[in-house]
Design an enzyme around this catalytic site. Structure first.
Site, PDB file in Angstrom:
ATOM      1  CD  GLN A  51     -40.772   5.257  -6.356  1.00  0.00           C
ATOM      2  OE1 GLN A  51     -41.396   6.053  -7.047  1.00  0.00           O
ATOM      3  NE2 GLN A  51     -39.461   5.061  -6.509  1.00  0.00           N
ATOM      4  CB  CYS A  84     -40.667  12.685  -5.997  1.00  0.00           C
ATOM      5  SG  CYS A  84     -41.899  13.468  -7.072  1.00  0.00           S
ATOM      6  CG  ASN A 135     -32.400   6.456 -12.388  1.00  0.00           C
ATOM      7  OD1 ASN A 135     -33.184   7.222 -11.859  1.00  0.00           O
ATOM      8  ND2 ASN A 135     -32.554   6.054 -13.623  1.00  0.00           N
ATOM      9  CB  ALA A 156     -35.896   6.160 -15.866  1.00  0.00           C
TER      10      ALA A 156
END
Length: 680
Positions: free
Chosen positions: A387, A418, A520, A545
């Site tokens: 990534q 992010c 996610n 995660a």
């Protein structure tokens, strides 16, 4: 205002021990769960331990539970830290690696000019006793590379150890940065013919001093941004992006290879002392995992593609080799804790797809070793991606060409979600959610540069209540994305509240059939996994995660469709496996042992949030539950449930021996502050 974790713990104990309510009944486990308080069985509850004030930094020393408070004034400058590192290298503790390996003082060709100590006897006199266990390189083809410096040197044997060749073929790392390439990056002399050809074809290749084209693109960007507004429930349209950062101004509009790169400190540091993989390792890797990588040494004729022929010669995004993510267990790229040893542990426990930690494009283009270490891959990772995070098409495209040339990967993921300020302020990560035309430029440049699948990870939007991805989902595939992962939170939301899975479902149903959508957020049990897959069949899979950080055996639970009431001894064995592979990765000398310890402690700051299945009145545990103070079924289980860094250090000492004098630790991501966790 949300209650703090400490207040919620106190509330949990009060609710569990208070007199009957007005209706004559105690609060039920379901009522506790509704308040996001873990319904632990009464026999395991205990009064909460005294907590420190919020002004404490939480640094723990090696005297046990005593806490050392460090003020901001005591922080050391970079110059002071650099001077201390040089002094440390010259001390007897830092023996020259060549001398440590051979045991011969004359083996170092640098003699007195060597930056390390040559005092072999002094090193032996101060070296601490060996750790328990055997050297992690006992099955290697060659003797231990750390020689006398190894903390398990007493278990070394003379000569080449037996049975090494077969073990080495099945256990090695690749994707090390070639030194010649690194020097070219340092000197800013690396060429990127494929990326530059594609950028030129798209009209994105401009010199850093020429801002006209970029500024024109920014105007188009704003036009499309206003056209992509999403109306919220109150009938209000979404605001135009965020205020321009310093990188969006005239002084720094584009990060171009044609302008010398300024040295910057890496955003995310990870030390890696593993040796660089040689050509034979790469070849073995390709044979082992079946990865087709014919571009390892591309010929000049295939490197340079004329811009006018680029559009016709390049594969359409839909004609590229695609990865079938459907129903695969995907371990998310996790900052700091998602390192290679952790991924190896998750692979053993059932993970199908792994991805390296997020690496910054600017740091990769500068040849920073700490950033390139994030791209390393182990031979057990049979479906592996890296990534990257960048703000502009030229930097992203060039990094992708470099990765395609130097690394063995199955796909490349671009992070556009992010939320960290230092990333967003540079125009990368979540900041791109407000610039759809920038997203288009990056994706077209990236997908047109290489033939590997390019995937995308995003959040629902930048601002809370103003989701954006549903308006872009139909175009992302046309721009070159092979798959899209949607984290069900906005940038403004960070990691607070629950993930919005209804919105993820909406995007998955709206996406073209050829574009896989992955969800996610908040998956902590096989029931969570089953529910999301059942509620939205169009969803390809769920990325896991923080659930994997808290209990990495979640992959086993999903595959076996059961709640695993794992014992404390089994959990300790998982930690032992991490330590073993960590010493292989970071080294078995003193530095490698302490690096392994640091990353183990970072991981323990998450595992303490796990509540054993046998202690709960309501199963399974939810990610937003705050656990009350409880005792485990044995002393080790109680110790593992502690949120004190001093207790995490005690666990590390069970596996890696006593910590050095003056040792301190403060978790980068405070897992007990549930609404501020930095991974997910």
């Amino acid at each position: 205002m949300d209650e703090s974790p400490a207040e919620l713990v106190v509330d949990a104990v009060k609710l569990s021990t208070q007199p009957p309510l007005s209706n004559g009944s105690q609060p039920t486990p379901e009522e506790l769960a509704a308040k996001a308080i873990a319904p632990v069985k009464k026999e395991f509850l205990r009064p909460p331990p005294p907590r420190l004030s919020s002004t404490s930094t939480g640094l723990q020393n090696n005297t046990g539970s005593q806490t050392k408070v460090v003020s901001a004034k005591e922080k050391k400058s970079k110059r002071q830290l650099k001077r201390e590192r040089h002094q440390e290298q010259k001390s007897t503790r830092s023996i020259c690696p060549l001398i440590a390996k051979t045991g011969d003082v004359s083996s170092c060709p640098y003699n007195d000019s060597c930056r390390f100590s040559h005092d072999l006897q002094g090193f032996k006199d101060q070296k601490p006793a060996d750790l328990e266990g055997e050297c992690p390189f006992v099955n290697a083809e060659e003797p231990c590379p750390y020689g006398l410096a190894c903390r398990f040197s007493g278990t070394h044997k003379d000569g080449v150890l037996a049975g090494g060749s077969d073990a080495r073929k099945k256990n090695f790392e690749v994707n090390g940065l070639n030194k010649d390439i690194q020097r070219l990056l340092w000197k800013n002399k690396m060429s990127f013919p494929k990326a530059d050809a594609k950028l030129k074809a798209l009209g994105l290749l401009v010199k850093a001093k020429s801002k006209i084209k970029v500024l024109e693109n920014e105007k188009v960007d704003e036009t499309v941004t206003s056209a992509c507004h999403v109306t919220d429930g109150n009938g209000c349209s979404e605001a135009n992006g965020v205020p321009d950062t310093k990188l969006d101004g005239v002084a720094g509009t584009i990060e171009s290879h044609e302008q010398p790169l300024k040295k910057q400190k890496s955003v995310i540091d990870e030390n890696c002392s593993s040796a660089e993989a040689n050509t034979g390792d790469v070849t073995s890797m390709e044979k082992l995992i079946g990865v087709s990588n014919t571009q390892t040494e591309p010929e000049a004729s295939t490197d340079i593609i004329p811009p006018e022929a680029d559009r016709s010669m390049k594969l359409n995004p839909r004609e590229k080799k695609l990865i079938d993510f459907r129903d695969k267990l995907y371990l998310a790229p996790l900052t700091t804790v998602g390192n290679l040893p952790f991924r190896r542990v998750c692979k053993v426990l059932g993970a199908d797809v792994t991805c390296g930690e997020m690496a910054m494009c600017t740091n990769l283009l500068q040849g920073q070793a700490s950033e390139w270490a994030l791209l390393r891959r182990h031979s057990s990772e049979d479906l592996f991606g890296v990534q990257i995070c960048g703000a502009y098409p030229d930097t992203v495209a060039r990094v992708i060409e470099l990765i395609d040339q130097e690394c063995t990967v199955d796909f490349i993921d671009i992070n556009m979600g992010c939320p960290i300020d230092i990333v967003v302020d540079k125009g990368a990560g979540s900041a791109l959610l407000n610039k759809p035309m920038r997203i288009k430029s990056i994706m077209e440049a990236a997908s047109g540069t290489v033939d590997k699948p390019i995937t995308l990870k995003v959040r629902t939007g930048f601002f809370e209540g103003k989701n954006r991805i549903d308006s872009l989902i139909t175009e992302l595939g046309n721009w070159g994305a092979s798959a899209v992962t949607i984290h069900g939170r906005s940038r403004q939301q960070r990691y607070s509240k629950l993930a919005n899975w209804d919105y993820i479902y909406q995007c998955a149903r709206k996406a073209p059939a050829v574009l896989p959508v992955l969800g996610n957020g908040d998956v902590l049990s096989y029931l969570d996994w089953n529910r999301h897959k059942a509620d939205c069949p169009e969803l390809a899979t769920c990325m896991i995660a923080r659930g994997a950080l808290i209990k990495p055996w979640i992959f086993t639970e999903i595959k076996e469709q059961r709640h695993w009431d794992i014992s404390s001894g089994e959990r300790l064995n998982i930690l032992k496996d991490f330590v073993r592979v960590g010493l292989e990765h970071w080294g078995s000398d003193m530095k490698g042992v302490e690096t392994t310890r640091r990353f183990l402690l970072e991981w323990l700051s998450y595992t303490c949030r796990y509540i054993p299945v046998g202690l709960l009145d309501v199963v399974p545990q939810q990610l937003n539950w705050r656990p009350p103070s409880f005792s485990g079924r044995d002393d080790l289980e109680t110790l593992m449930a502690s949120d004190s860094a001093a207790d995490w250090i005690r666990i590390s000492e069970m596996l890696l021996g006593k910590v050095p004098d003056g040792f301190t630790f403060a978790a980068k991501h405070k897992s007990n502050a549930y609404d501020r966790a930095e991974n997910g």
